[in-house]
Motif scaffolding. Structure first.
Motif, mmCIF file in Angstrom:
data_model
loop_
_atom_site.group_PDB
_atom_site.id
_atom_site.type_symbol
_atom_site.label_atom_id
_atom_site.label_comp_id
_atom_site.label_asym_id
_atom_site.label_seq_id
_atom_site.Cartn_x
_atom_site.Cartn_y
_atom_site.Cartn_z
ATOM 1 N N SER A 1 0.336 1.652 10.471
ATOM 2 C CA SER A 1 1.537 1.999 11.060
ATOM 3 C C SER A 1 2.520 2.998 10.088
ATOM 4 O O SER A 1 2.248 2.913 8.957
ATOM 5 N N PRO A 2 3.535 3.331 10.756
ATOM 6 C CA PRO A 2 4.136 4.232 9.833
ATOM 7 C C PRO A 2 5.043 3.341 8.548
ATOM 8 O O PRO A 2 5.149 3.948 7.640
ATOM 9 N N ARG A 3 5.461 2.160 8.964
ATOM 10 C CA ARG A 3 5.886 1.245 7.849
ATOM 11 C C ARG A 3 4.798 0.875 6.826
ATOM 12 O O ARG A 3 4.996 0.360 5.564
ATOM 13 N N ALA B 1 4.638 3.143 3.853
ATOM 14 C CA ALA B 1 5.851 2.906 2.924
ATOM 15 C C ALA B 1 5.967 1.726 2.225
ATOM 16 O O ALA B 1 6.307 1.555 1.011
ATOM 17 N N ARG B 2 5.515 0.700 2.808
ATOM 18 C CA ARG B 2 5.234 -0.587 2.330
ATOM 19 C C ARG B 2 4.331 -0.714 1.258
ATOM 20 O O ARG B 2 4.321 -1.225 -0.041
ATOM 21 N N ARG C 1 5.750 1.321 -1.821
ATOM 22 C CA ARG C 1 6.693 0.435 -2.404
ATOM 23 C C ARG C 1 6.114 -0.748 -3.443
ATOM 24 O O ARG C 1 6.612 -1.070 -4.530
ATOM 25 N N GLU D 1 7.821 11.186 -0.626
ATOM 26 C CA GLU D 1 7.427 9.847 -0.229
ATOM 27 C C GLU D 1 7.932 8.878 -1.237
ATOM 28 O O GLU D 1 8.575 7.805 -1.253
ATOM 29 N N THR E 1 11.240 6.393 -2.161
ATOM 30 C CA THR E 1 10.990 5.053 -2.516
ATOM 31 C C THR E 1 11.843 4.868 -3.700
ATOM 32 O O THR E 1 12.407 3.474 -3.881
ATOM 33 N N THR F 1 15.677 4.376 -2.632
ATOM 34 C CA THR F 1 16.042 2.997 -1.976
ATOM 35 C C THR F 1 16.017 1.989 -2.835
ATOM 36 O O THR F 1 16.984 0.935 -2.626
#
Length: 132
Positions: A27-29, A32-33, A36, A73, A77, A80
């Motif tokens: 999934s898109p998140r 990113a997760r 992170r 990306e 990270t 944020t």
């Protein structure tokens, strides 16, 4: 599918060295997760307290070498997780010797002397969640 949070640091480093991709939920998140968590584990494993910017650069270089994540990306990270602070690191004080002098003048040995108040610069540090 194995969750990225189950990787320990040695497995992450091994995957980076071997340029093996990390698994994450599709999934898109998910990507990113995963980034992170990886950035957090690597960042906290290095000398982040004394050298937050140098540590950020080391983590960025490791991840770029690995090739699964883009600079954009990785930068996002870190962005944020960025926080401004006046609790300076050694790295920051080396770059701003006038602040080091002002900090020394605030110590108890010099408290009686009138130290001129230096303009408060904010150092950017990175606060990631700690993952187990």
């Amino acid at each position: 599918m194995l969750s990225i949070s189950q990787y320990d640091l040695s497995e992450i480093i091994e995957k980076i060295k071997e340029k093996n991709p990390f698994e994450y939920k599709d999934s898109p998140r998910g990507k990113a997760r995963a980034l992170r968590i990886i950035a957090s584990k690597l960042y906290y494993s290095l000398n982040y307290e004394n050298e937050p910017q140098a540590t950020r650069e080391k983590v960025t270089q490791l991840l770029l070498y690995h090739g699964q994540f883009s600079r954009e990306e990785i930068d996002e990270t870190f962005k944020t997780s960025a926080r401004g602070t006046t609790e300076y690191s050694i790295e920051f004080l080396k770059q701003h010797p006038e602040l080091a002098k002002a900090e020394a003048m605030k110590s108890k040995e010099f408290r009686d002397e009138e130290a001129e108040e230096a303009e408060k610069l904010l150092e950017i540090k990175y606060i990631f969640p700690h993952y187990t």
